[in-house]
Enzyme design. Sequence first.
Site, PDB file in Angstrom:
ATOM      1  N   CYS A   1      -3.278  -8.876 -20.578  1.00  0.00           N
ATOM      2  CA  CYS A   1      -3.444  -8.155 -19.313  1.00  0.00           C
ATOM      3  C   CYS A   1      -2.409  -8.565 -18.269  1.00  0.00           C
ATOM      4  CB  CYS A   1      -4.856  -8.327 -18.774  1.00  0.00           C
ATOM      5  SG  CYS A   1      -5.256 -10.036 -18.376  1.00  0.00           S
TER       6      CYS A   1
ATOM      7  N   HIS B   1       0.810  -1.226   0.000  1.00  0.00           N
ATOM      8  CA  HIS B   1       0.000   0.000   0.000  1.00  0.00           C
ATOM      9  C   HIS B   1       0.837   1.267   0.000  1.00  0.00           C
ATOM     10  CE1 HIS B   1      -3.182  -2.780   1.277  1.00  0.00           C
ATOM     11  NE2 HIS B   1      -3.916  -1.977   0.541  1.00  0.00           N
TER      12      HIS B   1
HETATM   13  C1  PEP Z   1      -1.828 -13.236 -15.354  1.00  0.00           C
HETATM   14  O1  PEP Z   1      -1.723 -14.394 -14.919  1.00  0.00           O
HETATM   15  O2  PEP Z   1      -1.084 -12.750 -16.219  1.00  0.00           O
HETATM   16  C2  PEP Z   1      -2.877 -12.340 -14.835  1.00  0.00           C
HETATM   17  C3  PEP Z   1      -3.098 -11.165 -15.375  1.00  0.00           C
HETATM   18  O3  PEP Z   1      -3.581 -12.757 -13.758  1.00  0.00           O
HETATM   19  P1  PEP Z   1      -3.018 -12.794 -12.264  1.00  0.00           P
HETATM   20  O4  PEP Z   1      -1.741 -12.008 -12.243  1.00  0.00           O
HETATM   21  O5  PEP Z   1      -4.084 -12.211 -11.421  1.00  0.00           O
HETATM   22  O6  PEP Z   1      -2.821 -14.257 -12.021  1.00  0.00           O
END
Ligand code: PEP
Length: 589
Positions: free
Chosen positions: A507, A194
Amino acid sequence: MEQFYKGIPASGRIAIGTAIVLKRSNLFIPKYNIKRNGDSIEKELKKLETALGQTKRQFDSLRNDLKEDTGAFETGYIDAAILMLEDPLLKERVTTELKKSYLNIEWIFNDVVDELADQLMKSGDYYFRERAPDVLSIGQKVLTNLMGNEDEITPVLHTDSIIVAHTLSPHELIQYYKMHVKAVVTEIGGKTSHVSIMARDLEIPAVIGVPEITKIIQTGDRLIVDGTIGNVICHPENDTITLYEYKKKESEKYENQLKKIDKKTCCLKEGIEVLLLANLDVEEELAFIEHSHSQGIGLFRTEYIFLNRKESPSEDEQFIIYKRIIEALDPYEVTIRIIDIGGDKKPPYMSYIEEKNPFLGWRGIRFALSNRMLLKQQVRAILRASNFGNARIMFPMVNDIDEILEVKAVLEECKDELSKEKIDFNHEISMGIMVETPSSIILLDRISEYVDFVSVGTNDLIQYTLAIDRGNGKVSSNFEPTHPAMLRILKYIIEISAEKKMEVSICGEMAGEPLYTLLLIGLGYRKLSMSPTRIPLVKSILINSSLSESQDITKRALELVSKKDVIRYIREQMINRFKTLEDYFRQNV
Ligand code: PEP
Ligand code: MG
């Protein structure tokens, strides 16, 4: 003599100033025996009760302060702190220890908090590990109250003061911010703790995780803090100061240019648009996302709504949160991911079996499908919220089509129920999956028949493809997004998606790492979702680059067979094009 120390770059920018070292981690904690009877146990527990109450009141008033002064800042930390102060398990552990050892409460409490933080630090899950500094700083606050020396905490800052501390709480950071602190350096913490998030929000340069720094640096020492690459220089020589003053001016000039970039669209030189979206972990980050000019939320990790609480959030509670976020982003899309818990992200109110390999265990969609009630509650909450803007639903850790069929059946069941209950929702809500396991990629051509979109989760995809634990520091140097196998996989995903006319985005963290921006564009990706703090920088790279040069870079990278050659080549290409980011490209990955 000039001394150089390396830490984690938590919040960008450069500061030159004078150190104020907080020695609180060395707070002298007395240790003595208490009388071996019930009365003395009661007396010690009463002292703790008073200190906990006092600390809770301080956090309550901080929350009010925050609402008045800053509005947007994190209050999630305060909620978590209050939860910890009220946790009956904490008191239970302290009482058990007291009855076992008959030592004074200060000593016992400090021990219990250390043990708690230690357990978090050893967790395989980065979210838990990064909560350890929060637990320590909350514990320290209670201890100072317990020992009655709260008043001596806040030092007087001068105009160029840099705070050097073992750890800081967001509370303390805001106090120092109001006193115009120039930068902060801490011994422990992670990029997503945080205090780091808040340092970025407040634009305070910060380097964290510099071991033993409070023992090395003295109050009054001249310091340079480079939060862009994680450097701390003590007693800098005149030449170094001149160099950093120049760098500081240059980076300020560069930041001002970044701020002037057209707020809406992001296009390559040829006019081809690239969509930049934000990843959202906790709702408090919303204000920051709004300022980042993102074109929506590409990944909302909802599991954080389920952690840090005593019981699972109800459908209504979830609906309110999703609705608030969807409305705030409207008309942009918000992709809400179904909880990816299990494995090491375990809410305390759920029961689990012991697992030898939690990352290969009961997590993601497997966990959701075996907790139907929970899954249905979440799907219903998302559907109800979809009536208020542009919501999409996404499932994590999918391995095969059977799982997709199962979740689709749950989705239909929830839609039927809501229709019967005459509750409005978007009947055409887009449904997609994360592609983050090798099997989902091998099956991608067939999967495309069942989903509207896919989003590549490179964090897990690298972990499962290269067989490298993403949370294990010992092997982290092998966790290489540009590994030749990864490049081929990323190319395959884009080819199948184009052939099947299926929307694809990325992502995972790779999407927000400027070093890889042109590589991903050259591969064909046009939709990237990342930490909002990375959007301006990635955007500046994109608008100053062309598709053809990106394709040239990618073509050559795909020809190389050694992972070392690939990364060396990419770094060289990016440095040649973006000289001002040379240090960043050399040290940040
Ligand atoms: C990933 O695995 O790239 C992802 C975006 O999900 P997390 O980081 O939440 O596992
Ligand atoms: Mg993942």
